[in-house]
Design a protein around this motif. Sequence first.
Motif, PDB file in Angstrom:
ATOM      1  N   ALA A 227       8.189  -2.881  -4.942  1.00  0.00           N
ATOM      2  CA  ALA A 227       6.951  -1.746  -4.922  1.00  0.00           C
ATOM      3  C   ALA A 227       7.410  -0.337  -4.780  1.00  0.00           C
ATOM      4  N   ARG A 228       7.058   0.576  -5.622  1.00  0.00           N
ATOM      5  CA  ARG A 228       7.556   1.678  -5.796  1.00  0.00           C
ATOM      6  C   ARG A 228       6.263   2.659  -6.073  1.00  0.00           C
ATOM      7  N   ASN A 229       6.697   4.047  -5.438  1.00  0.00           N
ATOM      8  CA  ASN A 229       5.607   5.092  -5.805  1.00  0.00           C
ATOM      9  C   ASN A 229       6.630   6.399  -5.588  1.00  0.00           C
ATOM     10  N   LYS A 230       6.334   7.613  -5.794  1.00  0.00           N
ATOM     11  CA  LYS A 230       7.180   8.726  -5.898  1.00  0.00           C
ATOM     12  C   LYS A 230       7.947   9.018  -4.646  1.00  0.00           C
ATOM     13  N   HIS A 231       7.218   8.314  -3.500  1.00  0.00           N
ATOM     14  CA  HIS A 231       8.079   8.763  -2.243  1.00  0.00           C
ATOM     15  C   HIS A 231       9.135   7.829  -1.798  1.00  0.00           C
ATOM     16  N   GLY A 232       9.216   6.475  -2.663  1.00  0.00           N
ATOM     17  CA  GLY A 232      10.031   5.327  -2.111  1.00  0.00           C
ATOM     18  C   GLY A 232      10.122   4.130  -2.859  1.00  0.00           C
ATOM     19  N   THR A 233      10.799   3.318  -2.491  1.00  0.00           N
ATOM     20  CA  THR A 233      10.897   1.841  -3.042  1.00  0.00           C
ATOM     21  C   THR A 233      10.903   0.754  -1.810  1.00  0.00           C
ATOM     22  N   ALA A 234      10.071  -0.130  -2.205  1.00  0.00           N
ATOM     23  CA  ALA A 234      10.069  -1.291  -0.953  1.00  0.00           C
ATOM     24  C   ALA A 234      10.485  -2.553  -1.763  1.00  0.00           C
ATOM     25  N   VAL A 235      11.115  -3.276  -1.149  1.00  0.00           N
ATOM     26  CA  VAL A 235      11.558  -4.658  -1.697  1.00  0.00           C
ATOM     27  C   VAL A 235      11.143  -5.751  -0.735  1.00  0.00           C
ATOM     28  N   SER A 236      10.895  -7.017  -1.424  1.00  0.00           N
ATOM     29  CA  SER A 236      10.448  -8.262  -0.640  1.00  0.00           C
ATOM     30  C   SER A 236      11.779  -8.815  -0.048  1.00  0.00           C
ATOM     31  N   ASN A 237      11.344 -10.022   0.463  1.00  0.00           N
ATOM     32  CA  ASN A 237      12.595 -11.021   0.857  1.00  0.00           C
ATOM     33  C   ASN A 237      12.713 -11.765  -0.562  1.00  0.00           C
ATOM     34  N   ASN A 238      13.850 -12.525  -0.514  1.00  0.00           N
ATOM     35  CA  ASN A 238      14.082 -13.365  -1.708  1.00  0.00           C
ATOM     36  C   ASN A 238      13.034 -14.489  -1.620  1.00  0.00           C
ATOM     37  N   ILE A 239      12.249 -14.931  -2.460  1.00  0.00           N
ATOM     38  CA  ILE A 239      11.374 -15.945  -2.385  1.00  0.00           C
ATOM     39  C   ILE A 239      11.898 -17.106  -3.224  1.00  0.00           C
ATOM     40  N   VAL A 240      12.103 -18.006  -2.608  1.00  0.00           N
ATOM     41  CA  VAL A 240      12.874 -19.497  -3.386  1.00  0.00           C
ATOM     42  C   VAL A 240      11.682 -20.246  -3.614  1.00  0.00           C
ATOM     43  N   VAL A 241      11.391 -20.348  -4.971  1.00  0.00           N
ATOM     44  CA  VAL A 241      10.027 -21.389  -5.612  1.00  0.00           C
ATOM     45  C   VAL A 241      10.487 -22.432  -6.028  1.00  0.00           C
ATOM     46  N   ARG A 242       9.832 -23.325  -5.386  1.00  0.00           N
ATOM     47  CA  ARG A 242      10.422 -24.751  -5.721  1.00  0.00           C
ATOM     48  C   ARG A 242       9.033 -25.496  -5.866  1.00  0.00           C
TER      49      ARG A 242
ATOM     50  N   LYS B  48       0.896  -1.345  -0.211  1.00  0.00           N
ATOM     51  CA  LYS B  48      -0.075   0.033  -0.244  1.00  0.00           C
ATOM     52  C   LYS B  48       0.765   1.118   0.056  1.00  0.00           C
ATOM     53  N   GLY B  49       0.179   2.280  -0.242  1.00  0.00           N
ATOM     54  CA  GLY B  49       1.107   3.569  -0.169  1.00  0.00           C
ATOM     55  C   GLY B  49       0.291   4.482  -1.125  1.00  0.00           C
ATOM     56  N   LYS B  50       0.526   5.819  -0.865  1.00  0.00           N
ATOM     57  CA  LYS B  50      -0.300   6.970  -1.733  1.00  0.00           C
ATOM     58  C   LYS B  50       0.744   7.781  -2.303  1.00  0.00           C
ATOM     59  N   PRO B  51       0.533   7.907  -3.731  1.00  0.00           N
ATOM     60  CA  PRO B  51      -0.082   7.041  -4.547  1.00  0.00           C
ATOM     61  C   PRO B  51       0.063   5.609  -4.454  1.00  0.00           C
ATOM     62  N   HIS B  52      -0.841   4.689  -5.183  1.00  0.00           N
ATOM     63  CA  HIS B  52      -0.646   3.302  -5.158  1.00  0.00           C
ATOM     64  C   HIS B  52       0.455   2.955  -5.705  1.00  0.00           C
ATOM     65  N   PRO B  53       1.269   2.023  -5.219  1.00  0.00           N
ATOM     66  CA  PRO B  53       2.596   1.632  -5.629  1.00  0.00           C
ATOM     67  C   PRO B  53       2.645   0.729  -7.114  1.00  0.00           C
ATOM     68  N   SER B  54       3.541   0.922  -8.028  1.00  0.00           N
ATOM     69  CA  SER B  54       3.648   0.006  -9.134  1.00  0.00           C
ATOM     70  C   SER B  54       4.676  -1.119  -8.528  1.00  0.00           C
ATOM     71  N   PHE B  55       4.556  -2.232  -9.481  1.00  0.00           N
ATOM     72  CA  PHE B  55       5.195  -3.487  -9.024  1.00  0.00           C
ATOM     73  C   PHE B  55       6.199  -3.768 -10.306  1.00  0.00           C
ATOM     74  N   SER B  56       7.346  -4.489  -9.710  1.00  0.00           N
ATOM     75  CA  SER B  56       8.252  -5.222 -10.694  1.00  0.00           C
ATOM     76  C   SER B  56       8.842  -6.290 -10.125  1.00  0.00           C
ATOM     77  N   TRP B  57       9.457  -7.365 -10.627  1.00  0.00           N
ATOM     78  CA  TRP B  57       9.817  -8.612 -10.255  1.00  0.00           C
ATOM     79  C   TRP B  57      11.129  -8.906 -10.828  1.00  0.00           C
ATOM     80  N   THR B  58      12.165  -9.725 -10.047  1.00  0.00           N
ATOM     81  CA  THR B  58      13.524  -9.993 -10.658  1.00  0.00           C
ATOM     82  C   THR B  58      13.483 -11.671 -10.408  1.00  0.00           C
ATOM     83  N   ARG B  59      13.902 -12.576 -11.335  1.00  0.00           N
ATOM     84  CA  ARG B  59      14.221 -13.903 -10.820  1.00  0.00           C
ATOM     85  C   ARG B  59      15.514 -14.289 -11.109  1.00  0.00           C
ATOM     86  N   ASN B  60      16.195 -14.810 -10.300  1.00  0.00           N
ATOM     87  CA  ASN B  60      17.385 -15.274 -10.155  1.00  0.00           C
ATOM     88  C   ASN B  60      18.136 -14.079 -10.730  1.00  0.00           C
TER      89      ASN B  60
END
Length: 1308
Positions: free
Chosen positions: A116-131, A63-75
């Motif tokens: 997750a980012r908006n104009k006030h900053g960027t938050a990142v998640s944990n590294n999620i190992v998918v198996r 969540k955030g104001k404005p609502h954040p946009s999302f992107s992902w990395t894999r490996n």
Amino acid sequence: MGRERFLFTNVWFSPLSYCFSCSLILGGKVLQGLPQPPTITHQSPKDYIIDPREDIVIHCDAKGKPHPSFSWTRNGTHLDIDEDPNVTFRPRSGTLVVDITRERVENYEGVYQCTARNKHGTAVSNNIVVRQPRSPLWSKEKIKPIVVQEGVSLVLPCRPPAGLPPPVIFWMDNNFERVPQSMRVSQSLNGDLYFSNVRREDSRNDYICYARFPYTQTIQQKQPITVRVLNLDAINETLAAFYNDTDLFSEAPADERKPTFFIPSDSQTSKMVLKGQVLQMECIAEGLPTPEISWTKVSGDFPAKRTFFLHHKKTLRIVNVSESDAGDYRCTAINQLGSVHHTIHVTVKAAPYWISSPPRNLVLAPGESGVLTCRASGIPKPAIRWAMNGLAIENSPTDVSRKVEDDTIIFTDVQIGASAVYQCNISNEYGYLLSNAFVNVLSEPPRVLTPANKVYQVIKNHQALLDCSSFGSPIPKITWFKDSRSSTLDGDPYILHDNGTLEIRIAQDRNSGKYTCAARNMLGIDENHVYLEVKEPTRILRQPEYKVVQRGRSVVFECKVKHDPSLIPTMTWLKDDGELPDDERLVVDSDSLTITDVTENDAGVYTCIMNTTLDHDSASAELTVVEGTPAPAVVYERPDPPTDLELTDQKKRSVQLTWTPGDEHNSPIQKFLIQYEDSLHHRGHWHNLTEVPGTKTTAHLKLSPFVHYTFRVLALNAVGLSRPSFPSRLYKTDASAPDENPADVRGLGTEHNNLVISWKPLSGLQSNGPGLHYKVMWRQKRPGSEWTSVTVANNSKFVVSGTPTFVPYELKVQAANEHGDGPEPAVALGYSGEDLPIGAPENVQPVVLNSTLAEVHWDPVPPHLIRGYLKGYKVYYWKKHSLHKHNPEHMEKDILTLSGNHSHAMLPGLHPFSLYSFNVRVYNGKGEGPQSPDQQFKTPEGVPGPPTSLVVNNPNQDSLTLEWSPPHNRNGHITGYTLKYQPVNNSNELGPVEVLALPANETSVTLPNLKYSTRYKFYLNAKTFTGEGPAITQEAITTTDEGKSQTSLPIAWSPPRRPPPKARPASPFTNISSSVGEDGALISWEYWGPEKNIYVEYIVNDSEGEEEWQKEHVNGSQNVKLKGLKVGLSYRVRVVVKGHQDQPLHSSEELLVTVPAVASRQVDIATQGWFIGLMCAIALLILILLIICFIQRNKGGKYPVKEKEDAHTDPEFQPMKDDDCAFGEYSDNEDHKPLKGSRTPSNGTVKRDDSDDSLVDYGEGGDGQFNEDGSFIGQYSGKSVSRDTAEGHESSEAPSPITAINSLNSFV
């Protein structure tokens, strides 16, 4: 650093904790317009094992104001969602959804991270190992049976395939029962099954190791293991003979031994465990007797409440491990022969963990200062790395207001635009922690968040807390005012807390009132009003007292309470601090507890608790139960009647009745019964009004208007009811309008043009006053119709005439009297009278489904043409005639009745190949409507019935003739007949079947080339184009080659043909016939009467009068087989119909049935093979004897016939006649001596001895015979050769032996 705290929802937070508060504010939609950097609210776990059967869903919500946009990395590489059609985002979320229906799951395994980012900053998640989970198959192996000596140790390996996650292991047998485990048999943590020592009962062939893989929901099993436990002495003794007395097992039997460890194998081992995880250690020992396991901690004690011993103490488990659990643990295995020890050294490591809490979000106003702290620990000590907006902080833009000092970032004099999200990463070799915390620089005026006009209620002399939650940047200052706002509340008795809460430690009545909370900062002010109400405390005025009660008596505990009148109290009673027993003897009232018929179990401490929404009070008292004082003789009687009846608290509809109880007479009063007399309506009749417990002496009585009441009271104890008390004084209630209206209002028509409105009248007690009458109202149920009303008295129905036929009406009946009308009545629905329907079903169509079933469809009749309650439809149908020219007309109608609204029906039981007519009618409560026009349909051909009869005629040695009649029910055009027949031997076994197709125009056939003296079974059925019908059967026997008599041949009958109605006979029985076989007599008839109680009666012919007729009941058929008849007797048989009382109604003509003495299946013995063979053997033996006799004679014997030859004038040989095959004369001139042993009668002739075998018995020869010694003797007489040929058999000339031999040859 300025103010270090700010207020939110009545909880103190440091600026670092603002993340939680702000998220609640935004989540509650209070401060939706405030800008906010992204905050990740939900993400998948670090180690994410997916379900391969479903789409992959990797969560990332923020969540955030404005609502954040999302992107992902894999490996570590950017994941381009647009390039992969199988990967999509969920709406307004960063959650990835991967469609695996078109791709392999393996292609999407890897390490994922969300941003997750908006104009006030960027938050990142944990590294999620998918198996994806893995459940590999068990490697195929052939496991040889394990043969062990009794008493030795044994290990059954499991070795499951390595899965992800590891499987759960368990051992079971073929019946899916778990293998029993004990101190002797146990499963280790790796899944192997250990036997400290084996016993004979351990022998089995189904030790199966199962592996359950939880994610894939699969279970795999190892090949079964066979274990045989042998007693060596018994084996050596059994096998010694096969191996030269060699002892196969030279070892000595297993002896008792001291323990040794299976697991662990060494004397000392080490084990490492992470903090917070589960520590499991196991020691499994072998030995005989079975050793016991015990554990100790060398360097201290086991942690309490976290230590568990499993699997008969073979496993030690410590949950939620801490640093204090490190040290040496010793397990000991001991039995009668010794012990063994093992030491496990445990070290505790720790992945990073938070010391207090993760860093908190920080909200600052321009110019303020703050601190972000990331304080964690681990073993070994973890490293700390900071990042800002996902980039290492050393690579981020320089900010003079920010200073990083190890695990702390210090912010000083922040300004607008310094908002960002900071990441704190703490890691060591065992794991990592990643936390996002934002710094949000805001400039906002104050807002009070506590709901406006909130009411606080407290009990007098208790603490009062008034909330004032607020938000603002800079943090607002809170002030409080009361009522007139003359001054701020910051002195005694008020205490103002830093979070804005106002406290009153001892609230008094004067503290009640309106309070105002004001929040101020440099940008403005906001106010809120709340109210405080101080309530009186709840107090128990009369507490329950200590009681000593005799068993069987009653006891009352009082508990009278005072409470604030604005609060709702609730009384609760406890016994010994638990709930009261569920016993009807315990009665709880508003201010007391009554226990009747006290027993020893009732003794204890009773507590009354009075609860309100704000406080409560309680009090207790003890009950002691003692035995009653013994008396010489206790007399139990009914109680005396109550006295002193008094009426108080008199109101229009109620009165208070009090009384004084009479003497109980040693039996406690259980209840009081209050009765009343209504001298106005029912003088002299007493009615029960109510009952009260025996502990009460008052009752609040609810009364009815317009009644003259007189009350009396009766007391009841275990013996019975007392006499009634003297009546109370008269109490009159005033009349009033009725309180209720009549019930069960109905509207039904008795004629097609009326409506009868009826109701259940009110009783005199319900009238409430004089002049009771009813207002009856009705109107048609249609828009715009007006109510019509009439007043009815002394009646419970009213007839409305001249109504349309079957029209809905709305009805109301209102009660009224001289004092007014009753309440507004409810509306009931009724219908005027019915009339016969005037419409017939239309669009009637038949659909023929098969040769015996048709379906009829129609359009339902419109309701206005039914003119009544629809009861259903009736289908009339009848068979016009068969489509075959041989069948007569058939006009009987069948009726199919359907209840309810139907539009189709099935017509079952139709005759094939027939023409049917039908019509449909609707019917209501009055009757049937007009019929629809008659329609017709034809049923197709079906299979025919069986032929009417099958008769066997002219049985010969190898042929017979069958004659039959066509089927009665042809059901179509007969296209031919099929005849099947097969032989039946003496054991009733059937031989091969012969099939013969016959044309339709034949009714007889002759079967040639049959076996003689053989029984045959015949099956004859007719055919149409649809197929073959059922067969009629018959049996017959071909004759023998010499027999002239024929087997009795019964006639087989098909079901009798029912004569046309006009041709029925006067008697209900016709065509009575009988057929006698080996298994009984078959009696057949035709019956046309309606009765079903039919018997066949029979009696021996010429029997005496005392013998009764024997009965055989018939179950709906028209034939019966009488069994058990005696052979050689004749019986009189008749068919009788009996009525309901077993009285004969009709009787048929008597039929005489004779049972033959010889079974009809007797076979001539001369035609049997065994008999022919026996005769051949006898003939051969006779031939041999003749030859021997002839040889003996040629050796020189003299026959007496020589003397007769000399007496004859013609010595020539006279040949045997052809017509009688007699032996010719024989002469011997050389030897006249008689044969030794021969006998000659005195008259010169040789007589036939009755015991001799004559050749005449076997052929047509003369009187020649054998003597007892085997010699042949020709018989002579002194008669002339010229005698009549009829006497040729008595010729005195001896036959030739050669001729005799030829005669025998011709016989053979």
